[in-house]
Structure formats: C-alpha cells, structure tokens
Design an enzyme around this catalytic site. Sequence first.
Site, PDB file in Angstrom:
ATOM      1  N   SER A  52       2.306   4.509  -5.872  1.00 47.20           N
ATOM      2  CA  SER A  52       2.947   3.258  -6.259  1.00 47.20           C
ATOM      3  C   SER A  52       3.280   3.270  -7.740  1.00 47.20           C
ATOM      4  O   SER A  52       2.612   3.941  -8.543  1.00 47.20           O
ATOM      5  CB  SER A  52       2.016   2.078  -5.958  1.00 47.20           C
ATOM      6  OG  SER A  52       2.463   0.890  -6.573  1.00 47.20           O
ATOM      7  N   TYR A  57      -6.367  -1.899  -6.745  1.00 49.54           N
ATOM      8  CA  TYR A  57      -5.166  -1.406  -6.048  1.00 49.54           C
ATOM      9  C   TYR A  57      -4.489  -0.277  -6.834  1.00 49.54           C
ATOM     10  O   TYR A  57      -4.288   0.823  -6.297  1.00 49.54           O
ATOM     11  CB  TYR A  57      -4.198  -2.565  -5.785  1.00 49.54           C
ATOM     12  CG  TYR A  57      -2.939  -2.158  -5.060  1.00 49.54           C
ATOM     13  CD1 TYR A  57      -2.883  -2.165  -3.672  1.00 49.54           C
ATOM     14  CD2 TYR A  57      -1.804  -1.742  -5.762  1.00 49.54           C
ATOM     15  CE1 TYR A  57      -1.734  -1.782  -3.000  1.00 49.54           C
ATOM     16  CE2 TYR A  57      -0.653  -1.357  -5.096  1.00 49.54           C
ATOM     17  CZ  TYR A  57      -0.624  -1.371  -3.722  1.00 49.54           C
ATOM     18  OH  TYR A  57       0.503  -0.982  -3.057  1.00 49.54           O
TER      19      TYR A  57
END
Length: 317
Positions: A190, A203
Amino acid sequence: MSPCWVEYFTTFGLIVAVFLGYRICQGFYNIFNQFVLGRIFGPALDLKKLGKWAVVTGATDGIGLAYAKQLAKRGICIVFVSRSQEKLEHCAQEFAEKYGVETKTIVFDFSQPYDKYETVKKGLAGLEVGILVNNVGTGTTTIRLTETPDCDKKLNDLIHIQALSCAMMTHCVLHDMMERRKGVIVNVSSFTAYVPMPFMSIYPATKAFVDFFSRCMSKECETHGILFQCLLPHFVQTKMLLEDREPNLMRPSPDTFCKSAIGTLGRSERTFGYFPHFVLGCVANLMGERRAYEYIKDDVMRVRYRTLKQLGITPQE
C-alpha cells in the site's frame, strides 16, 4: 585559478553530468516501460508458461477479484481463497462461464494462526501453481492502542491477515516453484507503507512488512527463476474505503487499476502499478515524510473521529 585546476573541475563536472543524464534517462525508460509498453503489450512475461494455476487471496472483491479477471482473460485457471463460501462459489461459477477457465475454491479465514494453513496446503496439493497474488487485507479503520475497543483482537487479526498471510502463502507455493524454476509472486502492499500514518500505525506497518518482505525474497529467489513484485497502490475505490464515491483519475476502480498493474509484471519489481499513483509517490518523495503527512493529516483525523463517534467514544488528544 590555474589551467590545471580548471581542467580537473571541467572533467569532474562532465562526469557528474553524464551520470545524472544516465539516471534521468533510466528513470524515463522505467516509466515508459511500465506505463506505456505495459499498457500496450501487457506483461513482459508469458504468464501461461509459468504454470496452469494462479492463486489469488482475498479474491471475491476489490483488487483481488479484478486481478483474477485479468489473469483469467489470459487463459489462466484461478484458485480463489477467501473466507466466504457463498462468494467463492459465485466467483468460481462466473469465471468458468465467462472466461472458460477451470476454477477451484478454498475457504480460509486469514485471521487464523500459522498452524491452520494445512487447509490451504491440502487445497493446493497437486496443482501446478505459476502465479500467487497475495492480496487479502482488512479495513483501514484507525487503531489507537490506548482508545480502540477490543484492541487485542483487532491487532491480532490485522497482523495475521496482512503480514502473516503473505509469508505463509509464499511458503505454501514456493517449494514447487523453485523445483520448476519458474513462478511469479505478486504482493499487494500500500501507499501507506510509504508515509508514516499516526492513528493508523498498525495497518501501514503491516504493509511495510509486505514491501520489505518482497524485496528480500526477490534477491533470495532471483537465481531460481522466480519473480517477486510488490504493488504499492494509493486509494482504489473498493469496499475497504467505506466511502461510496464514483471512481476518478486518482481513485480508480479496481478494474482500471489492475488493468494497468498487470502490465507492469516483468517490467518492475516494486511499483505503484498505476501512473497517477506513481506521480503521487514522486510528490511524496519530494515533500519528505513530515510534509507528506501534513498533506494527508486532515483525512486521517477525519476517519479517526468518524470511527470513534460511531463507537460512542470521545477521542483522546
């Protein structure tokens, strides 16, 4: 200044100019190779020669489903791995009818520990797996260790789903790939692994693990004919964003993103997969970590306050 020193400085300047020119040309070629040639000609590999089957985790929605479509269009059989039996069966039937490829499903909850992966290993036994797409993930909801309810479980699930799954799924297929000396493993990280994200620390930390794991394994397996690629997408309009918006240039649909991303296979081992996201990465590099975070800080804080409000919790400063 003596003529001798002028000659030395001129020579040094010429060397620096040649080096910088080479790096600039190399950079432009990499961009052209990924996002122009990749868009026109697709992957720089014959994916069907890698093996009959592709395994895609988190394959019933979002990027996983869109990537599976790109593979199926190229005649590659798909193993869907996800936790919802109903969604898996629907996807398997749709792909068999629409793309004419064989399909297989494995029901598995990736929040489980390492000793539960025997289910996956048994499901893959005897299959010639040429491609693995480690895509499974969980929502980007903010987690603050001092204010998030049921934090222990959320931490466990997040780390198992996004970090452990990547390593364990690689472990499940890597031995056979090394014996055949060919294979591709795509790990979906990501853009959040690129910039520190307070209030979302776990995350992006798991996504940074995926990124670094990919880079390490790429070096480890490069002499065995196995390609590792790490994708670093910015926002893609999936259900994980919890926002019902229309896709746009900077926030593409999963299909638009994956059509671009698959073209970078064999052209780059670490890529944003989509040209507008590459531009955002360049901007983040130029701004530096602190300024890049300041740019997105309001969005992060808005998500945090919205999440806590839904839970009936007063945010801590």
